[in-house]
Motif scaffolding. Structure first.
Motif, PDB file in Angstrom:
ATOM      1  N   ASP A   1     -51.947  -6.538 -31.088  1.00 25.58           N
ATOM      2  CA  ASP A   1     -50.510  -6.802 -31.009  1.00 25.58           C
ATOM      3  C   ASP A   1     -49.749  -6.002 -32.061  1.00 25.58           C
ATOM      4  N   GLN A   2     -50.267  -5.946 -33.277  1.00 25.21           N
ATOM      5  CA  GLN A   2     -49.595  -5.232 -34.355  1.00 25.21           C
ATOM      6  C   GLN A   2     -49.673  -3.718 -34.176  1.00 25.21           C
ATOM      7  N   CYS A   3     -50.610  -3.274 -33.377  1.00 30.48           N
ATOM      8  CA  CYS A   3     -50.717  -1.835 -33.116  1.00 30.48           C
ATOM      9  C   CYS A   3     -49.949  -1.410 -31.873  1.00 30.48           C
ATOM     10  N   GLY A   4     -49.293  -2.346 -31.213  1.00 31.20           N
ATOM     11  CA  GLY A   4     -48.438  -1.990 -30.094  1.00 31.20           C
ATOM     12  C   GLY A   4     -49.090  -2.021 -28.732  1.00 31.20           C
ATOM     13  N   VAL A   5     -50.309  -2.602 -28.627  1.00 29.62           N
ATOM     14  CA  VAL A   5     -50.972  -2.656 -27.328  1.00 29.62           C
ATOM     15  C   VAL A   5     -50.235  -3.598 -26.383  1.00 29.62           C
ATOM     16  N   GLY A   6     -49.528  -4.592 -26.939  1.00 32.56           N
ATOM     17  CA  GLY A   6     -48.856  -5.575 -26.115  1.00 32.56           C
ATOM     18  C   GLY A   6     -47.824  -4.992 -25.164  1.00 32.56           C
ATOM     19  N   GLN A   7     -47.229  -3.860 -25.515  1.00 28.86           N
ATOM     20  CA  GLN A   7     -46.216  -3.264 -24.637  1.00 28.86           C
ATOM     21  C   GLN A   7     -46.836  -2.524 -23.461  1.00 28.86           C
ATOM     22  N   TYR A   8     -48.169  -2.481 -23.408  1.00 26.25           N
ATOM     23  CA  TYR A   8     -48.850  -1.796 -22.310  1.00 26.25           C
ATOM     24  C   TYR A   8     -49.630  -2.779 -21.435  1.00 26.25           C
ATOM     25  N   LYS A   9     -49.148  -4.006 -21.340  1.00 25.26           N
ATOM     26  CA  LYS A   9     -49.773  -4.963 -20.430  1.00 25.26           C
ATOM     27  C   LYS A   9     -49.663  -4.447 -19.000  1.00 25.26           C
ATOM     28  N   GLY A  10     -50.755  -4.574 -18.275  1.00 27.00           N
ATOM     29  CA  GLY A  10     -50.800  -4.061 -16.914  1.00 27.00           C
ATOM     30  C   GLY A  10     -51.391  -2.666 -16.826  1.00 27.00           C
ATOM     31  N   TRP A  11     -51.512  -1.978 -17.964  1.00 25.04           N
ATOM     32  CA  TRP A  11     -52.143  -0.662 -17.975  1.00 25.04           C
ATOM     33  C   TRP A  11     -53.666  -0.854 -17.942  1.00 25.04           C
ATOM     34  N   HIS A  12     -54.368   0.207 -17.592  1.00 28.76           N
ATOM     35  CA  HIS A  12     -55.815   0.160 -17.455  1.00 28.76           C
ATOM     36  C   HIS A  12     -56.482   0.848 -18.648  1.00 28.76           C
ATOM     37  N   MET A  13     -57.471   0.184 -19.217  1.00 25.87           N
ATOM     38  CA  MET A  13     -58.215   0.749 -20.338  1.00 25.87           C
ATOM     39  C   MET A  13     -59.391   1.559 -19.791  1.00 25.87           C
ATOM     40  N   THR A  14     -59.470   2.806 -20.204  1.00 25.36           N
ATOM     41  CA  THR A  14     -60.509   3.689 -19.677  1.00 25.36           C
ATOM     42  C   THR A  14     -61.518   4.126 -20.734  1.00 25.36           C
ATOM     43  N   HIS A  15     -61.064   4.339 -21.975  1.00 21.00           N
ATOM     44  CA  HIS A  15     -61.959   4.860 -23.010  1.00 21.00           C
ATOM     45  C   HIS A  15     -61.714   4.145 -24.333  1.00 21.00           C
ATOM     46  N   VAL A  16     -62.784   4.011 -25.115  1.00 21.25           N
ATOM     47  CA  VAL A  16     -62.711   3.581 -26.511  1.00 21.25           C
ATOM     48  C   VAL A  16     -63.505   4.593 -27.323  1.00 21.25           C
ATOM     49  N   ASN A  17     -62.827   5.222 -28.282  1.00 18.50           N
ATOM     50  CA  ASN A  17     -63.462   6.280 -29.087  1.00 18.50           C
ATOM     51  C   ASN A  17     -64.032   7.384 -28.193  1.00 18.50           C
ATOM     52  N   ASP A  18     -63.234   7.783 -27.196  1.00 14.28           N
ATOM     53  CA  ASP A  18     -63.590   8.853 -26.260  1.00 14.28           C
ATOM     54  C   ASP A  18     -64.822   8.525 -25.428  1.00 14.28           C
TER      55      ASP A  18
END
Length: 339
Positions: A190-207
């Motif tokens: 939330d503090q990093c701003g992920v909350g404004q991307y609700k509904g988006w799809h997560m594809t990668h973590v650390n490439d």
């Protein structure tokens, strides 16, 4: 008789006075120990033969003393810091040395009540060793979990997250599309701003491509920083998913407290509603009304008792649904992982 009346209270008063003096002396002793730090760190050179003394030390209880001074016990070893009978700070590996003043590392001069971190030099093996110091233990600073999103284009965003290794992300993603369905308030995400991307799809973590909530958990657990790549909903394609979703029953990861109920309302295991504010409502199960609950963490469920048995005491679990109430096929292995 008059003399007896006047003298009887005096022994009682003396007893109370003695008790008050003992309490005052104990308080003074505690106040005298208040100047000593709770945590110390012994620093030893890498080539020193006394590396076993290195590490963090915690001050013992105020009643546990040696020769009238507090003691510290090693948090990472079996060593002790104590005061010798003749007034030197010393590090040893047994409490039997407290009486004789034996041990390994010793302060160069007598402390005269000064704490160990104020000693100017330390000796080991009969010689002064400049590589040995005792200092206040300082905890590692936790970087603020704030980072501006790095926009690559209009449809893709990469967010750099900085956190303490023990912190969780606070993200709830919905399988199989790995949609960001909820972000816990005041969490790292939330503090990093992920909350404004609700509904988006997560594809990668650390490439690294992820295909489940378990992958997200594994890639972010115990790390101080990571990069999360999100793709806009209309840009999510089958090649990104890495699986065919047409015949895969929906599976939803539900994060909750260990004793918190799921908040499902079922009719013959068919979801008819969710309780407002419950974990089921927060993770978006309201979109699956009319679907039949068939699995919890790959365990088939047929009754309310099955749900209680598999859900209570868990801080997160997978719920598998069949969009057709007659659908009883077991979900594919590619979407059955759980953190």
């Amino acid at each position: 008789v008059l003399y007896w009346i006047q003298t009887v209270p005096r022994p009682l008063k003396c007893k109370q006075k003695t008790k008050n003096m003992a309490f005052t002396n104990a308080r003074r002793k505690l106040n005298r120990f208040a100047q000593y730090r709770q945590e110390l760190e012994v620093v030893v050179g890498d080539r020193s033969p006394y590396l076993g003394c290195k590490g963090k030390y915690l001050k013992a209880h105020e009643k546990d003393t040696a020769n009238g001074y507090p003691i510290w016990v090693g948090a990472e070893n079996t060593m002790w810091i104590y005061s010798t009978p003749n007034g030197y700070w010393r590090v040893t590996d047994t409490t039997e040395d407290f009486r004789e003043g034996m041990g390994y590392i010793i302060s160069r001069e007598q402390h005269h009540g000064r704490p160990p971190e104020e000693m100017e030099a330390w000796c080991a093996g009969g010689e002064e060793d400049p590589s040995i110091t005792i200092k206040p233990y300082r905890r590692a600073m936790v970087p603020p979990p704030v980072a501006a999103p790095i926009i690559r284009d209009d449809k893709t965003v990469v967010i750099a997250v900085h956190k303490h290794p023990s912190q969780s992300m606070g993200i709830t993603i919905k399988a199989p599309e790995l949609t960001v369905s909820d972000v816990k308030p005041n969490s790292v995400a939330d503090q990093c701003g992920v909350g404004q991307y609700k509904g988006w799809h997560m594809t990668h973590v650390n490439d690294k491509r992820i295909s489940s909530a378990a992958d997200l958990f594994d890639e972010t657990k115990g790390v101080s920083s990571c990069k999360i790549r999100l793709v806009a909903p209309d840009e999510r394609v089958e090649s990104e998913l890495g699986q065919d979703n047409e015949d895969v029953p929906p599976k939803v990861w539900v994060a909750k407290d260990s004793e918190e109920p799921l908040g499902l309302q079922l009719d013959n295991m068919v979801l008819i509603s969710v309780v407002h504010g419950s974990p089921s409502q927060r993770c978006g199960l309201a979109t699956l009304l009319g679907s039949k609950l068939i699995h919890i963490d790959d365990h088939p469920v047929h009754t309310v008792e099955d749900i209680a048995r598999y859900s209570m005491g868990s801080e997160g679990l997978w719920l598998g649904f069949a969009t057709d109430p007659h659908h009883t096929r077991r979900p594919s292995a590619s979407s059955s992982n759980s953190p």
